[in-house]
Write a protein that holds these residues in place. Structure first.
Motif, PDB file in Angstrom:
ATOM      1  N   ALA A  90     -21.817 -55.323  -7.983  1.00 30.09           N
ATOM      2  CA  ALA A  90     -22.893 -56.324  -7.945  1.00 30.09           C
ATOM      3  C   ALA A  90     -24.161 -55.770  -8.597  1.00 30.09           C
ATOM      4  O   ALA A  90     -24.860 -56.481  -9.328  1.00 30.09           O
ATOM      5  N   ASN A 142     -21.526 -60.317   4.282  1.00 27.24           N
ATOM      6  CA  ASN A 142     -20.266 -61.005   3.947  1.00 27.24           C
ATOM      7  C   ASN A 142     -19.092 -60.354   4.664  1.00 27.24           C
ATOM      8  O   ASN A 142     -18.165 -61.029   5.117  1.00 27.24           O
ATOM      9  N   TRP A 143     -19.151 -59.030   4.738  1.00 25.82           N
ATOM     10  CA  TRP A 143     -18.062 -58.286   5.399  1.00 25.82           C
ATOM     11  C   TRP A 143     -17.991 -58.673   6.882  1.00 25.82           C
ATOM     12  O   TRP A 143     -16.909 -58.913   7.405  1.00 25.82           O
ATOM     13  N   GLU A 195     -18.044 -52.717  -4.086  1.00 22.73           N
ATOM     14  CA  GLU A 195     -18.637 -54.054  -4.224  1.00 22.73           C
ATOM     15  C   GLU A 195     -20.134 -53.979  -4.493  1.00 22.73           C
ATOM     16  O   GLU A 195     -20.669 -54.739  -5.295  1.00 22.73           O
ATOM     17  N   VAL A 196     -20.802 -53.072  -3.819  1.00 22.80           N
ATOM     18  CA  VAL A 196     -22.251 -52.931  -4.002  1.00 22.80           C
ATOM     19  C   VAL A 196     -22.565 -52.545  -5.443  1.00 22.80           C
ATOM     20  O   VAL A 196     -23.444 -53.142  -6.097  1.00 22.80           O
ATOM     21  N   LEU A 205     -16.564 -51.366   0.180  1.00 25.25           N
ATOM     22  CA  LEU A 205     -17.908 -51.948   0.161  1.00 25.25           C
ATOM     23  C   LEU A 205     -18.815 -51.227  -0.840  1.00 25.25           C
ATOM     24  O   LEU A 205     -19.635 -51.863  -1.508  1.00 25.25           O
ATOM     25  N   LYS A 248     -23.820 -57.558   0.989  1.00 24.37           N
ATOM     26  CA  LYS A 248     -22.372 -57.310   0.974  1.00 24.37           C
ATOM     27  C   LYS A 248     -21.858 -57.079   2.395  1.00 24.37           C
ATOM     28  O   LYS A 248     -20.773 -57.546   2.751  1.00 24.37           O
ATOM     29  N   THR A 284     -26.721 -54.051  -0.541  1.00 21.61           N
ATOM     30  CA  THR A 284     -25.816 -53.557   0.497  1.00 21.61           C
ATOM     31  C   THR A 284     -25.852 -54.469   1.723  1.00 21.61           C
ATOM     32  O   THR A 284     -24.799 -54.813   2.292  1.00 21.61           O
TER      33      THR A 284
END
Lengths: 333, 193
Positions: free
Chosen positions: B64, B92-93, B60-61, B57, B89, B86
């Motif tokens: 993005a 979505n998680w 991903e943060v 994560l 994301k 955050t």
């Protein structure tokens, strides 16, 4: 009271976050989580960002090319007076080019309209002489785009890639992963988002997410398996199909069935994205089923295949929790 | 080194670092990443309760963030901007986790994932696990308000800024989340609440 109604009321700025004392121990437990070591580093994030940006640009370029192609095709069909002459395609596959008039992503250059003069068309991109791409036997027709003398993107179908003493390695992009073929013969089969890559002979690497290289083993034995050992039901099976089957068995409460499919997945499609998570699922299921030695192998195999994965730390801890012991190898069934 | 610099340099220098990061300058991206990674990781852990997902994560943060740095105008603190990324994301998680749990209705999988060390077998760990299991069932906006206020211990004003909603909305959502959590955890609702 609705959320909108609530917004019109004055709120005590010092109101406690939690009113029910019975909930406090739960909140305290969550607050007490200690920060763990972060295994991720800046270089990994930068590379991942760059790869994703490049991927988006490729998709955009393909979409633009396809859009231009569609426009041009519309122009061709809309002007019947001008009989369209065969369009030179720089990258057409042998199986498709002769029969399929529709433009595909194989053609990086837009199809010229009747008004366009051939003289202004960009020069076709050619693969280096030492590299050949052909259709793989009776497999699905290959669709690929040549990005440069040593770079190709395979979109679909079964392709035989031969690299013979090339000046530099051929980079093969697939929806699943990227590969680098230095020499020899490699089969690349792409179906949907899944790529299956088999090294028949020579040297081929899988390019990992962080830009590293993992050499793939040759699977010469699988090239022409005896018919008796290749049941018809297994032909055409993809990594995603095996992952789906494993999930279905798991949902049905059949752990052993799930293990069986996951074993096939990680053995047959080691370079697929599904095998990456499948290997971890396999390890967990084997552990839950009491097969600690084999679970250890699965975790170890994950570390071998994905040494720079962001979950390496978790996998190492899972290995530690399994305790002392030896990996005696995964058992293909 | 650059990370520390980013935290202390003037606005102009910080902005040039952000511009360079957006262009893809690896050292500028490293500066942004190193300056904020621990805070982002700690937040993700508190938002998810899942240590195994933190690295993914965090990546991903920042991916993005680097992609969207052009839209960062500087009206908000970079830290607040990262907080909102955050939150998105992590939302979505949670959605993915919910879908995955529905597919894998196998209690064995849950047990296999459960921690086994003595330290983890304490009541604290049990409370934590139950709380996050209950949080998983909440609508995202209630969960986010509760995490910010209760678990991250933000004031109403801080949570309001971090989440980009009015203070009264944060208050309402937190109370709503608390009621839903108490019901899910089988806790008695206190009189008058």
């Amino acid at each position: 009271m609705s959320e909108t109604d609530m917004q019109t009321f004055a709120v005590d700025p010092d109101e406690p976050a939690v009113h029910n004392a019975a909930l406090l121990p739960f909140v305290e437990a969550a607050r007490q989580q200690s920060a763990r070591r972060l295994y991720l580093d800046a270089a990994t994030v930068s590379k991942a960002w760059a790869q994703r940006r490049a991927s988006k640009r490729r998709v955009l370029a393909v979409a633009v090319a396809a859009g231009l192609g569609a426009l041009a095709l519309g122009g061709l069909y809309g002007n019947r007076a001008n009989e369209p002459s065969p369009t030179p395609s720089t990258t057409s596959s042998p199986a498709v080019a002769a029969t399929d008039p529709t433009p595909s992503v194989q053609s990086p250059a837009p199809v010229p309209t009747p008004e366009a003069t051939p003289e202004v068309a960009p020069p076709p991109v050619q693969l280096a002489d030492a590299i050949r791409l052909t259709a793989a036997g009776d497999g699905p027709a290959p669709q690929y785009r040549i990005d440069g003398p040593y770079e190709v993107t395979v979109h679909a179908g079964a392709t035989v890639v031969s690299v013979d003493d090339a000046a530099q390695p051929l980079v093969v992009h697939t929806p699943d992963a990227d590969f680098e073929i230095h020499t020899g013969v490699t089969h690349v089969v792409v179906a949907g988002d899944v790529a299956r890559v088999e090294v028949i002979e020579g040297t081929t690497f899988r390019i990992t997410r962080d830009g590293g290289r993992e050499q793939l083993g040759t699977v010469t034995a699988q090239v022409q398996p005896p018919k008796a050992k290749s049941p018809a039901t297994d032909e055409g099976v993809t990594a995603d199909m095996l992952a789906d089957r494993a999930e279905q068995r798991l949902t049905a409460g059949d752990r052993n069935g799930a293990i069986k499919h996951l074993r096939q997945l990680v053995r047959k499609f080691p370079s697929s994205g599904a095998a990456r998570t499948g290997l971890l699922d396999l390890a967990r299921l084997l552990k839950a089923d009491g097969h600690k030695a084999e679970a250890r192998c699965a975790y170890q195999e994950f570390l071998n295949r994905h040494p720079r994965s962001s979950v390496v730390g978790e996998v190492e801890r899972a290995l530690d929790k399994l305790g002392e012991g030896q990996c005696r190898g995964l058992k293909p069934r | 080194m650059m990370a520390a610099a980013l935290a202390h340099v003037g606005d102009m220098d910080a902005r040039s670092v952000l511009v360079a990061a957006r262009r893809g300058d690896a050292s500028a991206q490293a500066a942004v990443f190193d300056a904020h990674k621990h805070q982002v990781a700690a937040r993700i852990l508190k938002m998810t309760g899942d240590a195994a997902s933190v690295d993914d994560l965090v990546q991903e943060v920042f991916i993005a963030a680097f992609s969207a740095l052009g839209s960062f105008r500087g009206e908000a603190q970079l830290d607040t901007w990262l907080y909102r990324i955050t939150v998105n994301k992590v939302r979505n998680w949670w959605d993915a986790q919910r879908r995955r749990r529905r597919r894998e209705s196998d209690p064995v999988m849950t047990r296999a994932e459960a921690p086994v060390t003595p330290e983890e077998q304490t009541q604290t760990a049990e409370h934590r696990a139950r709380l996050y299991a209950a949080l998983a069932e909440l609508p995202g906006k209630y969960r986010e308000a509760f995490v910010a206020r209760a678990i991250e211990n933000m004031t109403l004003a801080e949570a309001s800024e971090a989440l980009g909603v009015p203070v009264s909305t944060v208050s309402f959502r937190t109370r709503k989340a608390e009621a839903l959590l108490c019901a899910a955890l089988g806790l008695e609702v206190e009189p008058g609440k």
